[in-house]
Every structure is written in C-alpha cells, then in structure tokens.
Design an enzyme around this catalytic site. Structure first.
Site, PDB file in Angstrom:
ATOM      1  N   LYS A  82      31.381  37.539  37.027  1.00 30.06           N
ATOM      2  CA  LYS A  82      31.254  37.246  38.464  1.00 30.06           C
ATOM      3  C   LYS A  82      29.849  37.639  38.922  1.00 30.06           C
ATOM      4  O   LYS A  82      29.336  38.692  38.535  1.00 30.06           O
ATOM      5  CB  LYS A  82      32.316  38.073  39.198  1.00 30.06           C
ATOM      6  CG  LYS A  82      32.511  37.774  40.665  1.00 30.06           C
ATOM      7  CD  LYS A  82      33.675  38.637  41.210  1.00 30.06           C
ATOM      8  CE  LYS A  82      33.971  38.397  42.666  1.00 30.06           C
ATOM      9  NZ  LYS A  82      35.084  39.248  43.151  1.00 30.06           N
ATOM     10  N   SER A 108      38.536  36.685  45.550  1.00 26.96           N
ATOM     11  CA  SER A 108      37.144  36.328  45.534  1.00 26.96           C
ATOM     12  C   SER A 108      36.587  36.059  44.130  1.00 26.96           C
ATOM     13  O   SER A 108      35.496  35.514  44.026  1.00 26.96           O
ATOM     14  CB  SER A 108      36.317  37.439  46.186  1.00 26.96           C
ATOM     15  OG  SER A 108      36.350  38.610  45.417  1.00 26.96           O
ATOM     16  N   GLY A 156      43.082  41.647  46.187  1.00 21.96           N
ATOM     17  CA  GLY A 156      43.747  40.588  45.444  1.00 21.96           C
ATOM     18  C   GLY A 156      42.766  39.704  44.701  1.00 21.96           C
ATOM     19  O   GLY A 156      43.129  38.671  44.154  1.00 21.96           O
ATOM     20  N   SER A 157      41.511  40.118  44.664  1.00 22.65           N
ATOM     21  CA  SER A 157      40.422  39.238  44.226  1.00 22.65           C
ATOM     22  C   SER A 157      40.372  38.958  42.735  1.00 22.65           C
ATOM     23  O   SER A 157      39.696  38.035  42.305  1.00 22.65           O
ATOM     24  CB  SER A 157      39.081  39.799  44.689  1.00 22.65           C
ATOM     25  OG  SER A 157      38.898  39.548  46.055  1.00 22.65           O
TER      26      SER A 157
END
Lengths: 565, 565
Positions: free
Chosen positions: A137, A212, A235-236
């Site tokens: 990420k 995300s 919750g990403s």
C-alpha cells in the site's frame, strides 16, 4: 523517483493528479512484453487474465504463497520468472480495476535477479520468503519514492527510508514490485482519491474493492499479488479482503507488527491505534507473513512493539473450539447473503465433536461506534481537513461522510479527550467481562475455563458495496475499538437467485434503513459475482489462536464453498 | 468509613485536615495493647521499636516475606499474631515519621482470624500469600474507605470497590491493615500534604522519606510493613525505596500489573503511564508480589494489561551478565556517597567470571526530562490546580516546583500533544538503538547478541534529600519516559567521615548547582544515618530479567554492605 509536479512547485491539484497518473502509466509501459490496450472492461474482469497472460504467468500468479515459497527456495521457480508474472498480472489488474499507484519493474527484476544468483551461489535461500514478490500500500514508505498517502498536497514528499516492516521483509528475501492505491484521508472503507480516481472490484466493477487498502484488495483479488500489505484502523484491511474473492486479510492486535515509516495524518495520536497486516490468497500466506515479521524480533528497533514471540502452542489440543456467533450487530442488519453464509458455516460446524457453537449477543455496538468515531479525530478532523484543503482538491463523498457528516467528530480539549479515553476503557472492560462471563467451569488451577475462543461475525452489513455507499463501519471498527485481532476469510458468493428472496425487515434507524435500501434498491442481481466473506475475532493479543481456530474451522466446514478463479 | 467533615459539607480545608488526622489517631488508639505517648522523636527513630515493642513483635516484623510466608502457610505463625505485630509497629512508625492515613485494626484482625481458621479447617493455605499483612498507599482504593488521593477537596470520596490489585492480593490470602500517606498532587519525590503534613525519614528525621509513595517508604523502612504497594510515574516507588534503609522497590513496565481502582488527577492520560509495584524489605518480597499478581492473569478483567505470563526462563544460563554502568546522567552530578557506592559495587563485580562491566554513557537526559516534564501535564496542570484550588488548601512547595515553576508544563492542543508524543517516541527509538549498539556479535540465528543486559544507575542525585529539596527527578523519571522496568536495592549508608572529603566540582547548570549546594551546605554529617541505594534498569518488558540480574549481582557483590536495623 520524487514527483516534481507538486502543489509547492505551483501546480494545480488537477495537474498534480494528471502527472501522478502519467507516472503510473509510464511504469506500466515498462512491462516486457507490454500489455495490449484493453478496449472494454467487463463486469467481471477476472477472465481478462486468461485472455492476456501466458499459461505460465497464470499458473504462477494463481499459486499460493505456501507453494511458491518452497519452489523459490529450491530454485524450481526463479524469482525473476515469478516477479515478471506478478508484474504483468498487476499491470492488468490496474487496467481492470485502477488499483495501483506505480509498478516497480526495474528495481524488482534487479532484486529478483540478485536473489536468483544468491541461491545459485549459496545453495540456500536468503531468508524465509526468498524471492517472493509482495505488494505494498502506498503510504507504507519506500526509500526514495513518492509518499503521498492519498493527499494531492503530499505529492513530492519522499520516504527517506524503507518502512521498518519492509526492511524486515527485504531481509526475509521479498521482492517489492508494486505500490497500491488508497483513498483520500485513508479513512474510507472504499478507495477513491483525486490522485488516482476510484479503485473498482475485479469481480464486479459496479462495486467497490473496499478500502482503505482497496488497491491491495483488488490486486490480490485479481491475483496480481499473492501477498500484500495493508493497514487497518476501522476495517481497512478487512473490508478489501472481504470484498474481493478468495482473499484472506488479518488485522493483528496493535503492537505486534512494526508501524515505523508509514505516513498518515494525525501522527502521534494514540487513542485508537492503526495496525498493519497481510492480505493474501491463502490463510497460510497471512500466517507466514506475520510469523516471519515477529520472528525478526522487531521490538528491538521499534520499542513501541511488544516482545511477544510467535506462539507455537496448540490452543485446541484436547479441547473443543468454542465459537460465539454474532449474527447481527443490532445496529445495521446484514444483507441476506451474509446471513445465509453465516448460517451455512454454522450448519456445517454444528455437531462436529471438536467444535461448540454458541450465540454471541451484540453488546452496545452503537455506543462502540460513537466512541471510536469520536476518538478517530480528536482534533475534530483539523489535520485531515488541512491536508485536503491545502491543495484545493475536492472532498470525496466518503471523506465528507466520516469527517463533516460524522456527528461524533468533534474537536477535543485535552481534558475532554481524557474523558473520552476513559469511556473507551470502560467499554473495553465491559466487553472483557462479557467475554469472561462465557466461562462454564473453574479449572484445576482456579482459572475460569470453557470461555468462547473466537467470535464468528459478518465483516460488513453486505457484500462489496456499490461505489460511495460503504458507510457503516461497525462490523469492523468494533474490533479496532477493542483492539482485538480479526481475520477475514472467503466463504461463498452472492447467489442471485436464492439471496433475492424477500426477507422480513423493519427499519431500526437511519443507518440501517440506508443499508437495507441499498439491497432492496439494487436487488440481489446488483451483486452478481460478489464474494461473501466472514470474520473471525479473538481476544486482544490472541492473534495466533485466531489463526489456528480458522485452520480448524476451514477444515471442518470446508469453506470456501465455491471456486472464485 | 466515609469522612463527613468535607469541603462540600461546608468545612474549611483546615477543618477537613484536622478531622482526617483525628480519624487517623482514633484508628491508632484502637491498638491493643495501646502504644504509650512518645515525648521525643530521635534523629534516628529505629531504636523506638526496641523500646516500645515486645521481642516477639520485633522478631515477626523483622522477618522477611520469604520467611513469613511459609511459616504462615504451615501455621507456625498465626496471621493474627503477625498482623498484630505489624499493626503495632505501623502505629509506632506513624508516631516516628507521620507515614499513615489510617490503621485498619478491626477489619485486619477479623480477616487474619478468618485465615487462621481457614488453615485449621482446610489444612492448607487459602493462597500463595496466606495471612501476610500488606500495606497500601492511600490512593489505591479500598471498598468503603475514604479515597482522597492527597487532595483536601477529595476527602469524602469513597471507593466503591477494592482496586483490582487488592482483589487479587485478597484472593492470594493477604491482610490489609494500614493505609499510607502520599503528597499533595501525587507529583512530589517527597511526601507532604495539607491533610497529614510531612512524612519524615525514619533513619534521619531531617530528611524526607521520599515520595510519592513516601508513606510506604517510611513504613517499610521502619519495618512497620514488610511488603507495601506504591505507584510510580516519575520515581514514586523508587525514591522512597532508596531513601529508606534496606528497602527494595520495583517499578515494573507498564501494562503488567493492574491499575484499575486508583484515584488521581488526569485520569485517561496515556502519554506517560503510571505503574504500580512493591516496596519490600527483601528482593524476594518484590518478586513474590509481582509473580503472584501476574499468575492471577489480571488481563482477563483489565484488558489494558498484557497477557504476558511470568517468565521462568533462566536468562543468564551459560552467558555473562553484562552490566552497563551509568555513573552520572550528565545533568545533575550525584553526591559523593552515591558515586562511592556505585564504585564499591563495580569494584566487587569486576573480575567475576560471570559478570561483564561496561560504561553506559548518558544519552540526552536533559532532553528526556524536558519531554516527560512536558507530557506529565498536557493540560498545563489545570486538573491538578483545580483539585488543589477547589478546597482553598495552599500549594505545597514541591507542588509549585513541578507545576508552576516547571517551564515544560504548558497546556497542549490536541495537535501539539501529538507532536510531543512523537518526540517521546523518537527519543525511545534512539535509546533503543543505543542499547542495540552494545551488541558485540551476530548469533547463530542472525540475532544481535552480547548486548548490555541491565543498566546500573543512581536512584537520585544524592541520598534521601532534606525536606522540600527533592527537585531533580531525572535519575528515576528517565526510566518512566522509556517505560523500562527499574528496581531499587540497598547498598550502604552515608559515611560521614569518608564521604565528607572535598570533591572537585564545576557547576553545569542551575539544577546541578542547586543539588551540589545542598551537599556543600549541609556537609556529609547532614546525612548521618541515611541509606545509599542504587537502581537496576532493564529494557521494556524485561521485568523478570531485571529481578534475576539483581539476584546474581547481590550474590556476587554481597550488598548491602551494612546492616540497617
């Protein structure tokens, strides 16, 4: 390479975004052989791989981590071949779902060649993940590369060093070959930014890939990666794992995996702590990732981490695995496919001699949301707003949802923040008591025994949401508030015929009505191809136990019940 | 029993204080047989015990925890006899040093009688600390009792439940028989409040007993307790342990021992975390205390705690114990007796085959103080000031020192507090790097090996300070900032003849000049009878290792080098 078209160099936000997209496209153009232009992106993009990749590339990229690693270690597969295959499939994933910020073909292939030579020369792998390509990420810093964290204003900022977790993975023998998208503010359960636009779901492009860490979700879902790194504060990691088929994703307890070298707003905030973790096409991939990092004893360098070695203990030897089932959080009713999947799993597990299933009643999940939605932004969102407004970029709809439309986002004074922290701790203590109360007997050494081991729960109030509708975080943020480890796993797909049957429903509140309205508005057919996943949750610091529990449940229930690829 | 003379009932602060003192005296008057009035308190109060207590009482109260526990468990000593002896000696300690807020003869003797009957009836002890009397700092809540935390305004507040740590100790078989003093604001390294006045040092009443757990320090020093509970956010267990002769005191790493049920200002503050821990006449007493509590798995009830079991590992099997010696923190030069004691210990350890001694250079301890002195009061001290000013009670000199005269005490905004937190973390990371850099080789599994195991350091810049002069916290607060476990142990006494020799000195800064001025002003004879102690410090969460290291060093060096009682 640092961006030169930046806000501080006088560019507009549109120019900055266009330049970043151009940079991304340039990195894609370096693929060898190049990918052809793709005219039409189908609803389900997965068949594109069959169309544009070689049989070898397909085979390699659909191999699980636990099968790639030994082949790489023995030299049966070269790291260069594996890296090339993932580079090309990641490139294709970009065309299909818009999930990456840049490919790194040149450094990745150099690294892979080095590792291949190392293996030949030393007759042994360099580390436990020798030659394995890993996707990352974007806000996880890579030395010398742009580090914008999803904000236009931050384009041009460059990481001075690799993030701590990347140094460890490098030492373990990984290859970094692609960086993935994240939403504006990093605070969406979708992935939509002004820099790169919207990341869509590879299995149904009308749906979000989640967020995300949605770039990772789409990439791993498309099999452009078999192991990626995401981050999770609400919750990403789990929403993208759940929204993409055949993806496992784990949010460990805080303090176990290294966080140094990530960029985000609100650095220094400690009330709700973000965590880093894996998304992978296999459970074993997640486990190997976490274990490799913990085995490297990251706490010596990063003293915020806890010096817990990886626990090898067999947690369920000679005892039943006791599963508490949370059907519904009492705030937002899950859509029918979620409830059906839960029921399927429970039905398969019931009656197994080594499993015990009990109900887990929701405990004030509405309050839990108020507490966390308030603590997320104890400056009232000023830092986020500043990072957005400094470039003039517009607010994305879900940024507004969590900041300006969030009634719990209010600026705190120091003393009101202390008070809010105490409320968090009180809720955590109440939840711990609830868990303790599931004990059924006193053990030989006076301990309470027979407690629930893990909670089985939805990951969200539906399958992958339609774009810009992922508004209820409660099913994932609940476990961030409690700082419990949570592991998402694939179970099934939306069944357009059977899931479409009318279900009795009475509206509970606005959030619930909104969520149910989505289901009724689009009908089951709106979710064609969407995967259905569930979440397994353990007590704080019981990360290893949650993984072991899932290994057992997977074996006993036989999920996933469908093939995705 | 709840106080009825309170600020909210319309009393003045003087009336409230007088009533609390009257209450304390009433509890003392319940002693059976009563203590006689004592006309003159000598400079060294220890001989009072020989004068006013029976031989049996003296013998019992001078027995160490590790010897009392088995005798109590076997019924060779009754809990009633032991409790009575400690009650009377605690009463005498009060007359000598003003160290308690109340005696609890009636509930303690009832409890002791119950435990004696239990042992007779069940032929086994109720728990690992069966029948053992334990003393408790007042702000650690006891059900139904006043809970003022040292503030006049808080008198009348009553604890609804026993603090979590007390419930565990109760389950282990302890008897709670006395509550001890603490200073106004709990933020002194002495013990001086408007409720109870000044707690003095039993070995030299012109000196402080230390603080903020100074009541415990004086009580354990006087042998009115063999095991007491204190708290420490800047030295509050270690300063009283160091100031009183023959006392061991340990500040564990945060998150290991239960903190629920304590009262203080700034609840909810997380940047610098207070810890709870033991003061005892023996190292074994400290160890047994910590182990008993951890063995009770307090993390199930209090989810802020870490589920680390007590480590039984032998840390120094087949390897040298490597000790880094911190002679001086570079900010405030220690008085000659401290440096001499360090030298004595180092000389005894040098050349031992299982010990390696290296220098430990101080690393920016001045910055460390700035950081912690700032983070202590991120509201600028408003909460403290409110708790003091609400009653009209005057500010004690050391309250002013740490709040109004502390240039680092400034009100933060949320974002400036985040920035300060990042500075804390950066310092912690730098200190960890420094520690890592002491490694001398790479071990078989690739780990750095040969690192320093523990740091040996002064506990303060002198022996027990003169009243109202304990201004430099750096030798203890350093390890709170880093959240390292630190254990204080007795070494020697001030040697009025030899320590008085002129030492070369050049002033470094105001703090240093103030500290050296004390020494030169009073001369060594000003510290007649004062104990000299040192501190052993380990890395974060290495609590068990620090204890084991001290066991080895104690055996090898043979400290303490004098008898105190």
């Amino acid at each position: 390479m640092a961006a030169t078209v930046t806000i501080s160099s006088g560019a507009t936000w549109q120019e900055v975004a266009a330049d970043r997209q151009k940079h991304r496209d340039v990195t894609l153009s370096l693929l060898d052989p190049p990918l052809p232009p793709i005219e039409d992106i189908p609803l389900n993009t997965i068949p594109l791989a069959r169309k544009f990749l070689t049989a070898d590339e397909i085979k390699i990229t659909e191999t699980l981590v636990e099968d790639l690693v030994p082949q790489l270690a023995k030299g049966e597969l070269s790291s260069v071949a594996v890296t090339k295959a993932f580079l090309r499939r990641a490139g294709l994933a970009q065309k299909a779902t818009n999930c990456i910020t840049e490919l790194l073909p040149q450094p990745a292939l150099e690294r892979a060649a080095y590792l291949d030579a190392y293996l030949t020369g030393h007759k042994k792998p360099i580390g436990p993940l020798h030659g394995l390509p890993i996707s990352v990420k974007e806000h996880i810093g890579m030395k010398g590369l742009d580090w914008n964290g999803g904000f236009v204003f931050w384009v041009g900022k460059v990481a001075k060093d690799d993030a701590h977790i990347l140094s460890i993975l490098w030492g373990a023998g990984c290859v970094f070959y692609v960086r993935s998208t994240q939403p504006q503010s990093l605070m969406h359960l979708e992935t939509s930014s002004n820099l790169y636009g919207v990341t869509t779901n590879p299995f149904n492009t009308t749906l979000t890939a989640g967020g995300s860490s949605g770039g990772e979700g789409a990439l791993v879902g498309f099999r452009g990666s078999c192991l990626g790194i995401g981050t999770d504060i609400g919750g990403s990691i789990r929403s993208p794992a759940a929204n993409n088929a055949g993806v496992y994703g784990m949010k460990p307890t805080s303090g176990r995996l290294p966080m140094r070298g990530l960029t985000a707003t609100q650095e220094g905030e400690e009330q709700i702590v973000p965590t880093i973790g894996p998304l992978s096409t296999s459970l074993e991939g997640c486990k190997l990732f976490i274990k490799t990092i913990i085995d490297a004893k990251p706490w010596y360098e990063e003293p915020t981490l806890l010096p817990f070695p990886w626990k090898e203990e067999e947690f369920f030897k000679g005892k039943k695995l006791k599963v508490g089932v949370l059907w519904d959080d009492g705030v937002v009713k899950p859509h029918p496919p979620i409830t059906r999947a839960l029921k399927q799993v429970v039905d398969k597990l019931k009656g197994k001699p080594n499993i015990e299933i009990v109900e887990w009643k929701p405990y004030k999940h509405d309050l839990a949301w108020e507490l966390i939605a308030n603590l997320y932004f104890s400056d009232g969102g000023a830092d986020e707003a500043g990072a957005i407004n400094s470039s003039g970029e517009p607010w994305r709809p879900l940024t507004k949802h969590i900041l300006t439309d969030n009634p719990h986002c209010q600026p705190h004074s120091i003393s009101s923040m202390w008070a809010a922290t105490l409320k968090r701790d009180a809720y955590r203590a109440e939840y711990a008591s609830l868990w303790n109360s599931t004990a059924t007997f006193v053990g030989p050494n006076g301990d309470l025994e027979g407690m629930v081991d893990v909670i089985l729960s939805p990951v969200g109030p539906g399958a992958a949401p339609k774009i810009d509708t992922a508004k209820w975080w409660g099913y994932t943020s609940q476990w961030n508030l409690l700082d419990y480890p949570a592991l998402v796993f694939p179970v099934d797909r939306v069944d357009v015929v059977n899931d479409g049957e009318k279900v009795e429903y009475e509206s509970r509140n606005e959030k619930d009505a909104f969520n149910w309205g989505l289901w009724e508005g689009h009908g089951a057919e709106g979710w064609e191809g969407a995967p259905v996943c569930l979440q397994l949750v353990g007590r704080r610091y019981e990360d290893e136990k949650v993984i072991q529990a899932l290994e057992i449940l997977k074996k006993e229930a036989g999920f996933p019940f469908v093939e995705y690829i």
